[in-house]
Motif scaffolding. Structure first.
Motif, short mmCIF file in Angstrom:
data_model
loop_
_atom_site.label_atom_id
_atom_site.label_comp_id
_atom_site.label_asym_id
_atom_site.label_seq_id
_atom_site.Cartn_x
_atom_site.Cartn_y
_atom_site.Cartn_z
N LYS A 167 0.83 -1.21 0.00
CA LYS A 167 0.00 0.00 0.00
C LYS A 167 0.86 1.25 0.00
N VAL A 168 1.97 1.19 0.70
CA VAL A 168 2.89 2.32 0.73
C VAL A 168 3.45 2.55 -0.67
N GLU A 169 3.82 1.46 -1.33
CA GLU A 169 4.50 1.57 -2.61
C GLU A 169 3.58 1.99 -3.74
N VAL A 170 2.27 1.76 -3.61
CA VAL A 170 1.35 2.19 -4.68
C VAL A 170 0.74 3.55 -4.39
N GLY A 171 1.22 4.20 -3.33
CA GLY A 171 0.79 5.57 -3.09
C GLY A 171 -0.41 5.75 -2.19
N ALA A 172 -0.76 4.74 -1.39
CA ALA A 172 -1.91 4.87 -0.49
C ALA A 172 -1.72 5.98 0.53
N PHE A 173 -0.47 6.35 0.77
CA PHE A 173 -0.19 7.42 1.73
C PHE A 173 0.42 8.63 1.01
N SER A 174 -0.03 8.83 -0.23
CA SER A 174 0.53 9.89 -1.05
C SER A 174 0.23 11.28 -0.50
N HIS A 175 -0.76 11.37 0.42
CA HIS A 175 -1.06 12.68 1.02
C HIS A 175 0.11 13.16 1.87
N VAL A 176 0.99 12.25 2.27
CA VAL A 176 2.21 12.68 2.97
C VAL A 176 3.45 12.30 2.17
N MET A 177 3.23 11.78 0.97
CA MET A 177 4.34 11.37 0.10
C MET A 177 4.22 12.07 -1.24
N ASP A 178 4.31 13.37 -1.25
CA ASP A 178 4.19 14.11 -2.49
C ASP A 178 5.51 14.08 -3.23
N PHE A 179 5.76 12.99 -3.93
CA PHE A 179 7.02 12.80 -4.62
C PHE A 179 7.17 13.77 -5.79
N LYS A 180 6.05 14.17 -6.38
CA LYS A 180 6.12 15.11 -7.50
C LYS A 180 6.71 16.44 -7.03
N SER A 181 6.27 16.90 -5.86
CA SER A 181 6.80 18.16 -5.33
C SER A 181 8.27 18.01 -4.95
N GLN A 182 8.60 16.84 -4.36
CA GLN A 182 9.99 16.60 -3.96
C GLN A 182 10.91 16.55 -5.18
N LEU A 183 10.45 15.90 -6.24
CA LEU A 183 11.25 15.81 -7.46
C LEU A 183 11.40 17.18 -8.11
N GLN A 184 10.30 17.93 -8.12
CA GLN A 184 10.35 19.28 -8.68
C GLN A 184 11.36 20.16 -7.94
N GLU A 185 11.35 20.04 -6.61
CA GLU A 185 12.28 20.82 -5.79
C GLU A 185 13.72 20.41 -6.08
N LEU A 186 13.94 19.11 -6.24
CA LEU A 186 15.28 18.61 -6.52
C LEU A 186 15.80 19.14 -7.86
N VAL A 187 14.92 19.13 -8.86
CA VAL A 187 15.30 19.59 -10.20
C VAL A 187 15.57 21.10 -10.19
N GLN A 188 14.74 21.83 -9.44
CA GLN A 188 14.93 23.28 -9.35
C GLN A 188 16.24 23.63 -8.66
N GLN A 189 16.58 22.87 -7.63
CA GLN A 189 17.83 23.13 -6.90
C GLN A 189 19.05 22.92 -7.78
N SER A 190 18.97 21.90 -8.64
CA SER A 190 20.12 21.60 -9.51
C SER A 190 20.05 22.36 -10.83
N ASN A 191 18.88 23.00 -11.07
CA ASN A 191 18.68 23.79 -12.29
C ASN A 191 19.03 23.00 -13.54
N THR A 192 18.48 21.76 -13.59
CA THR A 192 18.84 20.86 -14.68
C THR A 192 17.82 20.80 -15.81
N GLY A 193 16.69 21.48 -15.67
CA GLY A 193 15.73 21.48 -16.76
C GLY A 193 14.29 21.47 -16.31
N VAL A 194 13.41 21.01 -17.20
CA VAL A 194 11.96 21.04 -16.98
C VAL A 194 11.40 19.62 -16.94
N LEU A 195 10.55 19.36 -15.97
CA LEU A 195 9.90 18.05 -15.84
C LEU A 195 8.61 18.01 -16.63
#
Length: 253
Positions: A167-195
């Protein structure tokens, strides 16, 4: 020997045959066979049942619940620590709290139909105790405690691998696992491009559809994810992208 643990010391014969038969059914359902059946019985014995059968000297599940709470938290912590190496301590704590909170434990207990097997006193039964969230959450924890005492941490982990971790791996707890925001932040920090996210496949009938998404960085695929909704698939893709990026960084080091 006066301090010998009381768990599981009640004789099997003290429980009615109907009760023992029900727990044989539960073990078959779970594909788990307890070496000490008394631990299993105790895990589902509510204090109200003990109070109504004082001459039987049954033990309720409160001590097992105490132990199960700690074992569950340790097992979840180990899983999250290994599965999400990119997460900070604060993120891991937040996610663990969402998994071991009462509403989540009730969901796990209901999916396993644990309420059916709880041994209740007549009064508790009449007031709807079998469906009371706090009681169901406690029973799930006491079962974990019983399984730990009977078969060790490895068996608990195997059980959670079937019941909780997917359930964890399929995103059942995605309300506290916003990976899209985390990935966006990571990309912005490295200034490597657009997702960019796109759905590349849809499978199954309308009532049971599975979506496949991929996330790209400057047209280069970073990760693929699957889910029961487009949002869930995108979160899974972002999660896998972060794992891949993290592994890449470790190789460079």
């Amino acid at each position: 020997m006066t301090n010998k643990r009381k768990e599981g010391q009640v004789k099997n014969g003290s429980y009615p045959e109907q009760v023992k038969q029900q727990f044989e059914e539960l073990q078959e359902q779970l594909n788990i066979t307890f070496k000490n059946k008394n631990l299993l019985y105790q895990a589902f014995t509510h204090s109200s049942y003990v109070n109504e059968h004082r001459k039987k000297h049954f033990a309720d599940n409160e001590r097992l619940e105490f132990l199960g709470d700690a074992v569950l938290e340790l097992s979840i912590s180990k899983f999250l620590f290994d599965r999400y190496p990119h997460m900070s301590e604060g993120e891991l704590t937040k996610l663990r709290a969402a998994i071991v909170c009462e509403p989540s434990l009730v969901i796990f207990a209901n999916e396993l139909n644990f309420g059916k097997y709880v041994l209740l006193g007549k009064g508790e039964e009449l007031t709807g105790g079998r469906e009371r969230p706090a009681l169901l959450a406690d029973v799930f924890e006491s079962f974990i405690g019983a399984l730990y005492l009977d078969q060790g941490l490895g068996s608990v982990f195997q059980f959670l691998e079937r019941v909780v971790f997917p359930k964890v791996e399929v995103g059942a707890f995605s309300h506290v696992m916003d990976f899209k925001s985390q990935l966006q932040e990571l990309v912005q920090q490295s200034n490597t491009g657009v997702l960019h996210y796109e759905i590349i496949d849809e499978r199954g009938p309308a009532h049971n559809r599975t979506f496949v998404s991929r996330v790209l960085l400057n047209d280069q695929e970073l990760g693929i994810g699957r889910g029961k909704s487009k949002k869930e698939a995108e979160q899974q893709a972002a999660q896998n992208a972060m794992i891949a990026l993290n592994q890449s960084l470790h190789k460079e080091e």
